[in-house]
Design an enzyme around this catalytic site. Structure first.
Site, PDB file in Angstrom:
ATOM      1  N   HIS A  92       0.779  -1.277  -0.014  1.00 24.70           N
ATOM      2  CA  HIS A  92      -0.033  -0.065  -0.046  1.00 24.70           C
ATOM      3  C   HIS A  92       0.742   1.057  -0.017  1.00 24.70           C
ATOM      4  CE1 HIS A  92      -2.941   2.910   1.176  1.00 24.70           C
ATOM      5  NE2 HIS A  92      -1.891   3.432   2.073  1.00 24.70           N
ATOM      6  N   HIS A 109       1.652   5.002  -2.539  1.00 27.61           N
ATOM      7  CA  HIS A 109       2.043   6.521  -1.876  1.00 27.61           C
ATOM      8  C   HIS A 109       3.385   7.130  -2.630  1.00 27.61           C
ATOM      9  CE1 HIS A 109      -0.849   7.439   1.033  1.00 27.61           C
ATOM     10  NE2 HIS A 109      -0.611   6.148   1.827  1.00 27.61           N
ATOM     11  N   GLU A 153      -5.178   9.487   0.398  1.00 26.03           N
ATOM     12  CA  GLU A 153      -5.755   8.094   0.476  1.00 26.03           C
ATOM     13  C   GLU A 153      -6.837   8.180  -0.773  1.00 26.03           C
ATOM     14  OE1 GLU A 153      -3.077   6.802   3.420  1.00 26.03           O
ATOM     15  OE2 GLU A 153      -4.083   5.941   1.641  1.00 26.03           O
ATOM     16  N   SER A 187      -3.796   1.206  -4.761  1.00 23.30           N
ATOM     17  CA  SER A 187      -3.364  -0.168  -4.213  1.00 23.30           C
ATOM     18  C   SER A 187      -4.365  -0.975  -3.978  1.00 23.30           C
ATOM     19  CB  SER A 187      -2.354   0.113  -2.908  1.00 23.30           C
ATOM     20  OG  SER A 187      -3.394   0.747  -2.048  1.00 23.30           O
TER      21      SER A 187
HETATM   22  N1  HBI Z   1       0.963   6.370  10.200  1.00 21.39           N
HETATM   23  N2  HBI Z   1       2.609   4.846   9.194  1.00 21.39           N
HETATM   24  C1  HBI Z   1       1.396   5.781   9.263  1.00 21.39           C
HETATM   25  N3  HBI Z   1       0.801   5.815   7.959  1.00 21.39           N
HETATM   26  C2  HBI Z   1      -0.282   6.728   7.833  1.00 21.39           C
HETATM   27  O1  HBI Z   1      -0.939   6.862   6.623  1.00 21.39           O
HETATM   28  C3  HBI Z   1      -0.771   7.255   8.815  1.00 21.39           C
HETATM   29  C4  HBI Z   1       0.024   7.129  10.133  1.00 21.39           C
HETATM   30  N4  HBI Z   1      -0.652   7.924  11.359  1.00 21.39           N
HETATM   31  C5  HBI Z   1      -1.593   8.708  11.246  1.00 21.39           C
HETATM   32  C6  HBI Z   1      -2.200   8.774  10.048  1.00 21.39           C
HETATM   33  N5  HBI Z   1      -1.826   8.124   8.963  1.00 21.39           N
HETATM   34  C7  HBI Z   1      -3.395   9.496   9.793  1.00 21.39           C
HETATM   35  O2  HBI Z   1      -4.007   9.750  11.012  1.00 21.39           O
HETATM   36  C8  HBI Z   1      -3.251  10.818   8.942  1.00 21.39           C
HETATM   37  O3  HBI Z   1      -4.470  11.374   8.674  1.00 21.39           O
HETATM   38  C9  HBI Z   1      -2.580  11.741  10.046  1.00 21.39           C
HETATM   39 FE    FE Z   2      -1.772   5.517   3.213  1.00 22.03          FE
END
Ligand code: HBI
Ligand code: FE
Length: 292
Positions: free
Chosen positions: A138, A143, A184, A203
């Site tokens: 993913h 990303h 996303e 993804s």
């Molecule tokens: N941590 N590794 C990872 N990947 C994410 O996409 C991610 C996260 N922590 C918080 C988060 N996304 C979401 O709460 C964001 O909207 C901030």
């Molecule tokens: Fe993501």
């Protein structure tokens, strides 16, 4: 190495964390551990990429397609440092390994410093078609390619910096919605029709078609205030997709300080994921691809 990195899971899920958070540093980053990947995992990653490449043509935005070649030959899981040798000169970004979801503050701090967190572990064969948590496929396939696009790369950095300024918990909820409905699950109106740019869509096999052609979901013109009022679901196809016309629009709309928006949001009721507000601009789905 003892660390205070504590596991993070989506929402209140009681699912055990998938990654080994004990190997994470204070900033929640860890080593990728490339040598530990098995031949099965390399093969599974290659099959996931091969399948997705068949679906993204004509459905993913041009900027994503153009950047895919930077992920290497996809015969196996790439070394993050090899991708960084291309990514750093392109937009100043680098990818860093993490054990999975990390707390908002550490997440925003990484983004503000042009460091994108990529989960080091890969889904199991049983999860080939669907997994709730973001895994290596993913993050890497969904990303990383758009981090090679200069405007999108600046948007993500601005989003991270904005997140660090967010005061209070509500602001983090609003920012999470911005991230969710753009990075996303965002889609874009292009001269060739609607195209996907959100990693959660890119993804996924099913949602890539669903978000562009299904009559079910609403497709609403991107508006930061409207978007931040709108709740989202993490384990179903989205009921609303927000549509931008360019990454410039996204950057321009979300680069300035959000404080005035947070103020306005206090007096506005939240909206369910399937809401349609009177008078807002909506987009028709793409025509179904004619059978060849
Ligand atoms: N941590 N590794 C990872 N990947 C994410 O996409 C991610 C996260 N922590 C918080 C988060 N996304 C979401 O709460 C964001 O909207 C901030
Ligand atoms: Fe993501």
């Amino acid at each position: 190495m003892q660390t205070t990195a504590k596991p993070v899971t989506y929402g209140a899920s009681d699912r055990p964390p998938r990654g080994d958070y004990s190997r994470a540093r204070e900033d929640y980053t860890c080593d990728q551990g490339w040598d530990a990947y098995t031949a099965d995992e390399h093969g599974r990653y290659a099959r996931l990429v091969a399948r997705q490449l068949k679906h993204v043509e004509g459905r993913a935005c041009d900027e994503f397609i153009a950047a895919l070649s930077h992920l290497g030959d996809a015969q196996g899981i790439p070394r993050f440092e090899n991708i960084n040798q291309l990514l750093k000169p392109a937009t100043g970004w680098e990818i860093v390994a993490v054990p999975g979801l990390i707390p908002e503050r550490e997440f925003f701090t990484l983004l503000a410093n042009r460091r994108f967190p990529v989960t080091y572990w890969l889904r199991t064969e049983a999860e080939f078609d669907y997994i709730v948590e973001p895994d290596l496929f993913h993050d890497l396939f969904g990303h990383v390619p758009l981090l090679f696009d200069p405007v999108f790369a600046d948007y993500i950095q601005a989003f991270g910096a904005g997140g660090l300024k967010a005061e209070g918990l509500h602001a983090l909820e609003y920012l999470s919605r911005i991230y969710w409905y753009t990075v996303e699950f965002g889609i874009m109106q292009t001269p060739k029709g609607l195209r996907a740019y959100g990693a959660g869509i890119l993804s996924s096999v099913g949602e890539l078609e669903h978000c562009l052609t299904s009559p079910q979901p609403n497709r609403v013109a991107f508006d930061a205030l409207r978007l931040m009022r709108t709740r989202y679901k993490i384990d179903t196809y989205q009921e609303t997709y927000f549509v931008i016309e360019s990454f410039d629009e996204l950057f321009d709309a979300t680069a300035p300080d959000f404080a005035p928006l947070y103020q306005a949001l206090r007096d506005l009721p939240e909206l369910p994921a399937n809401a349609v507000e009177p008078g807002e601009r909506t987009y028709a789905p793409n025509p179904l691809a004619q059978p060849a």
